[in-house]
Write a protein that holds these residues in place. Structure first.
Motif, mmCIF file in Angstrom:
data_model
loop_
_atom_site.group_PDB
_atom_site.id
_atom_site.type_symbol
_atom_site.label_atom_id
_atom_site.label_comp_id
_atom_site.label_asym_id
_atom_site.label_seq_id
_atom_site.Cartn_x
_atom_site.Cartn_y
_atom_site.Cartn_z
ATOM 1 N N PRO A 97 17.712 -1.767 7.165
ATOM 2 C CA PRO A 97 18.414 -0.891 7.744
ATOM 3 C C PRO A 97 17.474 0.297 8.273
ATOM 4 N N ILE A 98 16.414 0.812 7.595
ATOM 5 C CA ILE A 98 15.486 1.816 7.877
ATOM 6 C C ILE A 98 14.841 1.342 9.023
ATOM 7 N N MET A 99 14.435 0.271 9.102
ATOM 8 C CA MET A 99 13.674 -0.084 10.528
ATOM 9 C C MET A 99 14.620 -0.300 11.621
ATOM 10 N N GLY A 177 7.863 -5.124 11.180
ATOM 11 C CA GLY A 177 7.368 -5.247 9.515
ATOM 12 C C GLY A 177 7.784 -4.117 8.690
ATOM 13 N N ASP A 178 7.975 -4.501 7.323
ATOM 14 C CA ASP A 178 8.276 -3.762 6.307
ATOM 15 C C ASP A 178 7.645 -4.182 5.092
ATOM 16 N N LEU A 179 6.861 -3.102 4.590
ATOM 17 C CA LEU A 179 5.947 -3.446 3.281
ATOM 18 C C LEU A 179 6.771 -4.008 2.040
ATOM 19 N N ARG A 222 -4.502 -0.395 -1.400
ATOM 20 C CA ARG A 222 -4.406 0.714 -0.024
ATOM 21 C C ARG A 222 -3.224 1.816 -0.400
ATOM 22 N N SER A 223 -2.158 1.493 -0.984
ATOM 23 C CA SER A 223 -1.192 2.583 -1.410
ATOM 24 C C SER A 223 -2.023 3.599 -2.163
ATOM 25 N N ILE A 264 6.259 4.727 4.882
ATOM 26 C CA ILE A 264 7.684 4.386 4.731
ATOM 27 C C ILE A 264 7.947 3.957 3.428
ATOM 28 N N ALA A 265 7.217 3.070 2.800
ATOM 29 C CA ALA A 265 7.608 2.443 1.699
ATOM 30 C C ALA A 265 7.592 3.612 0.531
ATOM 31 N N LEU A 266 6.424 4.110 0.620
ATOM 32 C CA LEU A 266 6.127 5.304 -0.492
ATOM 33 C C LEU A 266 7.186 6.356 -0.302
ATOM 34 N N ALA A 267 7.691 6.721 0.973
ATOM 35 C CA ALA A 267 8.708 7.702 1.036
ATOM 36 C C ALA A 267 10.037 7.230 0.599
ATOM 37 N N GLN A 268 10.436 6.071 0.587
ATOM 38 C CA GLN A 268 11.480 5.297 -0.074
ATOM 39 C C GLN A 268 11.503 5.479 -1.410
ATOM 40 N N LEU A 269 10.305 5.411 -2.105
ATOM 41 C CA LEU A 269 10.366 5.422 -3.531
ATOM 42 C C LEU A 269 10.000 7.119 -4.022
#
Length: 287
Positions: A97-99, A177-179, A222-223, A264-269
């Motif tokens: 959904p976010i992508m 792509g989605d991490l 990397r994160s 984006i993944a870190l923001a979701q967390l």
């Protein structure tokens, strides 16, 4: 599942690049009923090589995902061979959904070339089995590099497309792509305990579990690098890529997209924050 009778035949397309490595490998399995996995680019010489190797016995054309270096040749090969094209869906199928929201907001490009007109004849869902007297393949929905990415399990071998490669970590370029999806898919492959992974680019991976664990560790590292850089100074994905990566200028765009995927993944967390709409020029900061 039918056990593999022999090694798959490999046909290498003449499309080497920093993102494709030596080029796109098309795999052929079967004798009387030949499955073509990732027909590759729409290239006369490559398609003719596939037809010659299959000797008129192509029964199925399977596509891991709709990037031009994997799927562009599928429609013409289908017409030439009289065989259906099977895939998860069109070029946008499987996006999270976010992508989907990011794509609707104009975040496109920066990847390996979306095959926007790709349209398979048959859809494969996760767990679907395709079978002939020669072989059995089970479809595995493995998003991350691409929302509609499929792997194909052939006994203890998995044709893993671009999810896993031996020579490089895969590009994760939103909105394709989605991490978060990528990490789940890599962990899923590890849980299947395959004996071998066959990427579409580069050499076979004969020791899958160490490679899969290394890729997960690489993304976590990397994160951590991104978070450390943000603590020094809030920045955009582009700015962070230039601060973190030491790569050839031709690869900077790919690095920026990888960094954006992490952000984006870190923001979701809830680990990082930003103001306004999420985009390629968003400035991120520690939450």
């Amino acid at each position: 599942m039918n056990a593999p009778a022999k090694e798959p035949l490999r046909i290498l397309a003449a499309n080497p690049s920093p993102l494709t490595g030596p080029g796109t490998t098309t795999f052929l399995i079967g004798q009387r009923h030949v499955a073509v996995i990732d027909p590759g680019p729409d290239d006369d010489a490559h398609l003719e090589a596939i037809l010659q190797a299959a000797r008129g016995r192509i029964s199925h054309i399977l596509v891991t995902h709709a990037h031009l270096d994997h799927s562009a040749g599928a429609a013409r090969l289908s017409r030439m061979a009289g065989a259906p094209v099977l895939a998860f869906g069109d070029a946008t199928a499987g996006r999270s959904p976010i992508m989907t929201r990011l794509a609707a907001g104009g975040l496109v490009g920066g990847g390996e070339g979306l095959d926007a007109g790709f349209a398979p004849d048959m859809l494969l869902a996760d767990g679907d089995v395709v079978e002939t007297p020669d072989w059995t393949l089970r479809a595995l929905h493995t998003p991350g590099h691409f929302g509609g990415h499929l792997g194909f399990q052939w006994d203890k071998t998995i044709f893993c497309g671009d999810l896993v490669m031996a020579w490089s970590s895969t590009l994760i370029s939103p909105p394709d792509g989605d991490l978060a999806d990528y990490l789940r898919s890599v962990e899923r492959l590890a849980g299947l305990s395959p004996n071998r992974l066959l990427p579409t680019h580069g050499a076979a991976i004969e020791a899958p579990l160490p490679r899969l664990h290394d890729l997960i560790a690489h993304r976590r590292t990397r994160s951590a690098q991104i978070l450390a850089a943000l603590r020094q100074q809030p920045d955009t994905a582009q700015g962070l890529a230039r601060r973190i990566y030491d790569v050839h200028p031709r690869l900077l765009v790919a690095a920026e997209r990888n960094v954006l995927a992490h952000l984006i993944a870190l923001a979701q967390l809830g680990v990082v924050d930003f103001e306004g709409d999420l985009s390629a020029v968003t400035i991120f900061a520690p939450a």
